[in-house]
Each structure stands twice: as structure tokens, then as C-alpha cells.
Write a protein that holds these residues in place. Sequence first.
Motif, PDB file in Angstrom:
ATOM      1  N   LEU A  82     -31.052  27.153  56.666  1.00 25.82           N
ATOM      2  CA  LEU A  82     -31.159  27.565  55.266  1.00 25.82           C
ATOM      3  C   LEU A  82     -31.861  26.501  54.425  1.00 25.82           C
ATOM      4  CD1 LEU A  82     -30.511  29.645  53.078  1.00 25.82           C
ATOM      5  CD2 LEU A  82     -28.303  28.512  52.779  1.00 25.82           C
ATOM      6  N   ALA A  83     -31.535  25.237  54.673  1.00 28.62           N
ATOM      7  CA  ALA A  83     -32.194  24.155  53.934  1.00 28.62           C
ATOM      8  C   ALA A  83     -33.704  24.193  54.156  1.00 28.62           C
ATOM      9  CB  ALA A  83     -31.631  22.796  54.363  1.00 28.62           C
ATOM     10  N   ARG A  84     -34.119  24.471  55.367  1.00 31.93           N
ATOM     11  CA  ARG A  84     -35.552  24.541  55.669  1.00 31.93           C
ATOM     12  C   ARG A  84     -36.209  25.741  54.988  1.00 31.93           C
ATOM     13  NH1 ARG A  84     -33.487  21.162  59.109  1.00 31.93           N
ATOM     14  NH2 ARG A  84     -34.784  19.802  60.360  1.00 31.93           N
ATOM     15  N   LEU A  85     -35.495  26.860  54.946  1.00 25.61           N
ATOM     16  CA  LEU A  85     -36.022  28.031  54.239  1.00 25.61           C
ATOM     17  C   LEU A  85     -36.202  27.735  52.749  1.00 25.61           C
ATOM     18  CD1 LEU A  85     -33.971  30.993  55.749  1.00 25.61           C
ATOM     19  CD2 LEU A  85     -36.399  30.510  56.079  1.00 25.61           C
ATOM     20  N   VAL A  86     -35.209  27.092  52.155  1.00 27.69           N
ATOM     21  CA  VAL A  86     -35.256  26.780  50.726  1.00 27.69           C
ATOM     22  C   VAL A  86     -36.378  25.784  50.424  1.00 27.69           C
ATOM     23  CG1 VAL A  86     -33.985  25.673  48.836  1.00 27.69           C
ATOM     24  CG2 VAL A  86     -32.850  27.358  50.281  1.00 27.69           C
ATOM     25  N   THR A  87     -36.441  24.696  51.192  1.00 24.96           N
ATOM     26  CA  THR A  87     -37.463  23.685  50.893  1.00 24.96           C
ATOM     27  C   THR A  87     -38.868  24.196  51.235  1.00 24.96           C
ATOM     28  OG1 THR A  87     -37.156  22.540  53.020  1.00 24.96           O
ATOM     29  CG2 THR A  87     -35.885  21.727  51.123  1.00 24.96           C
ATOM     30  N   GLY A  88     -38.983  25.003  52.275  1.00 21.37           N
ATOM     31  CA  GLY A  88     -40.286  25.598  52.591  1.00 21.37           C
ATOM     32  C   GLY A  88     -40.737  26.561  51.513  1.00 21.37           C
ATOM     33  N   GLY A  89     -39.816  27.401  51.046  1.00 25.50           N
ATOM     34  CA  GLY A  89     -40.140  28.317  49.956  1.00 25.50           C
ATOM     35  C   GLY A  89     -40.493  27.577  48.681  1.00 25.50           C
ATOM     36  N   PHE A  90     -39.724  26.534  48.373  1.00 19.10           N
ATOM     37  CA  PHE A  90     -39.988  25.742  47.172  1.00 19.10           C
ATOM     38  C   PHE A  90     -41.352  25.062  47.244  1.00 19.10           C
ATOM     39  CE2 PHE A  90     -39.941  21.506  45.220  1.00 19.10           C
ATOM     40  CZ  PHE A  90     -39.875  21.891  43.878  1.00 19.10           C
ATOM     41  N   ALA A  91     -41.633  24.402  48.363  1.00 18.77           N
ATOM     42  CA  ALA A  91     -42.910  23.701  48.500  1.00 18.77           C
ATOM     43  C   ALA A  91     -44.072  24.694  48.454  1.00 18.77           C
ATOM     44  CB  ALA A  91     -42.933  22.887  49.793  1.00 18.77           C
ATOM     45  N   GLY A  92     -43.896  25.843  49.081  1.00 19.46           N
ATOM     46  CA  GLY A  92     -44.927  26.883  49.006  1.00 19.46           C
ATOM     47  C   GLY A  92     -45.119  27.359  47.575  1.00 19.46           C
ATOM     48  N   ALA A  93     -44.018  27.499  46.830  1.00 14.61           N
ATOM     49  CA  ALA A  93     -44.102  27.933  45.435  1.00 14.61           C
ATOM     50  C   ALA A  93     -44.854  26.926  44.578  1.00 14.61           C
ATOM     51  CB  ALA A  93     -42.693  28.149  44.874  1.00 14.61           C
ATOM     52  N   VAL A  94     -44.642  25.639  44.837  1.00 17.09           N
ATOM     53  CA  VAL A  94     -45.362  24.611  44.075  1.00 17.09           C
ATOM     54  C   VAL A  94     -46.863  24.724  44.343  1.00 17.09           C
ATOM     55  CG1 VAL A  94     -45.733  22.128  43.787  1.00 17.09           C
ATOM     56  CG2 VAL A  94     -43.401  23.033  43.925  1.00 17.09           C
ATOM     57  N   ILE A  95     -47.226  24.882  45.606  1.00 14.29           N
ATOM     58  CA  ILE A  95     -48.650  25.062  45.924  1.00 14.29           C
ATOM     59  C   ILE A  95     -49.172  26.328  45.260  1.00 14.29           C
ATOM     60  CG2 ILE A  95     -50.271  25.629  47.784  1.00 14.29           C
ATOM     61  CD1 ILE A  95     -48.716  23.619  49.540  1.00 14.29           C
ATOM     62  N   GLY A  96     -48.424  27.409  45.366  1.00 12.64           N
ATOM     63  CA  GLY A  96     -48.845  28.671  44.754  1.00 12.64           C
ATOM     64  C   GLY A  96     -48.969  28.587  43.249  1.00 12.64           C
ATOM     65  N   SER A  97     -48.114  27.788  42.613  1.00 12.26           N
ATOM     66  CA  SER A  97     -48.144  27.679  41.155  1.00 12.26           C
ATOM     67  C   SER A  97     -49.475  27.124  40.648  1.00 12.26           C
ATOM     68  CB  SER A  97     -46.990  26.813  40.650  1.00 12.26           C
ATOM     69  OG  SER A  97     -47.214  25.441  40.924  1.00 12.26           O
TER      70      SER A  97
END
Length: 160
Positions: A82-97
Motif C-alpha cells: 500500500l505504501a508503494r501504491l500511495v507513493t507511486g501515485g503521489f509521485a506520478g501526480a506531481v509529474i502530471g501536475s
Amino acid sequence: MTQVLVLVFALLIGVIAGLRAMTAPAAVAWGAFLGWIDVDGKWSEWVAHPITVTVLTILLVGELITDQLPKTPSRKVPPQFLARLVTGGFAGAVIGSAFFHTFSATGAGMIGAVLGTLAGAELRTRVAAARGGNDRPGAFIEDALAVVGGFLVAFLVSVV
């Protein structure tokens, strides 16, 4: 074309999160701090703040150290996964932003985290099997792949 590249970068940073959960957010924070990822005036602007970069860097170093400990749980147990899903999603969101594709990039980051988690576990298993049960070489290889790969992805975002 840009949206496709953004999703590819988000997927790749998710893979990094699957290898080392804190490496992906630290890499995008450094990328934002160094101007590689344009977060100026966006929701993710706080990621480029020196305090955020410092905290995430400390968490990254801590993770690299604790990963070497024999009692560190498998990345595939629910809390680690779950931690990897959250941090991967977050890091992807920062790039996407940086390109106004936050939501799709979040999903791509999470998918990448699943791929990185499973691939990283398989890499460690194979290296350990080849080394008579010693997985430390695999851990160091994975550390290097995660850190270099994370910063490479963050840098490549600036090329788009």
C-alpha cells in the motif's frame, strides 16, 4: 504526444516507488526543487520547498538503510504494498501536475508501483537464489536502480 510522455514518466516513477517507496517522492521533490518539474503555481508547488525536499531525502536515506536489515518485511505484505501504491501515485501526480494531467498520472504511477513491486521482488529472489540465499547484492543493485532511475525520470520530465 505530451500526454503520452507524461503518463510514461508517471508509470516509470511508479516503478521506482515499487522498488523503493520513498525514492519516488524524494526524486520528484528534488526534480521540482531543481526546476526539472514545473510545479510553480500548481497544487504540487509545496513539493519543491526545501523543507519538503529535506524531509523526503531523510526518509529516502532511512529506507535505504532499513532495507538492508534482516527483519525488514516483504514489500508484498499489505502495508508495504500500500505504501508503494500511495507513493507511486503521489509521485506520478506531481509529474502530471506539471502538465495538468494530475489524475491520469496518479493512476499511471500506481500501476507502475504494482509493476515495480513485483519486478523488484522477483529480482531480489533471483539474485538471492544465484548467491546461495544472500540477497544483499540484489538489495544494492535495486537501491542503485531506484535512486539513479528516479532522478533520471525526474530530469527527463524537463526535456518534454
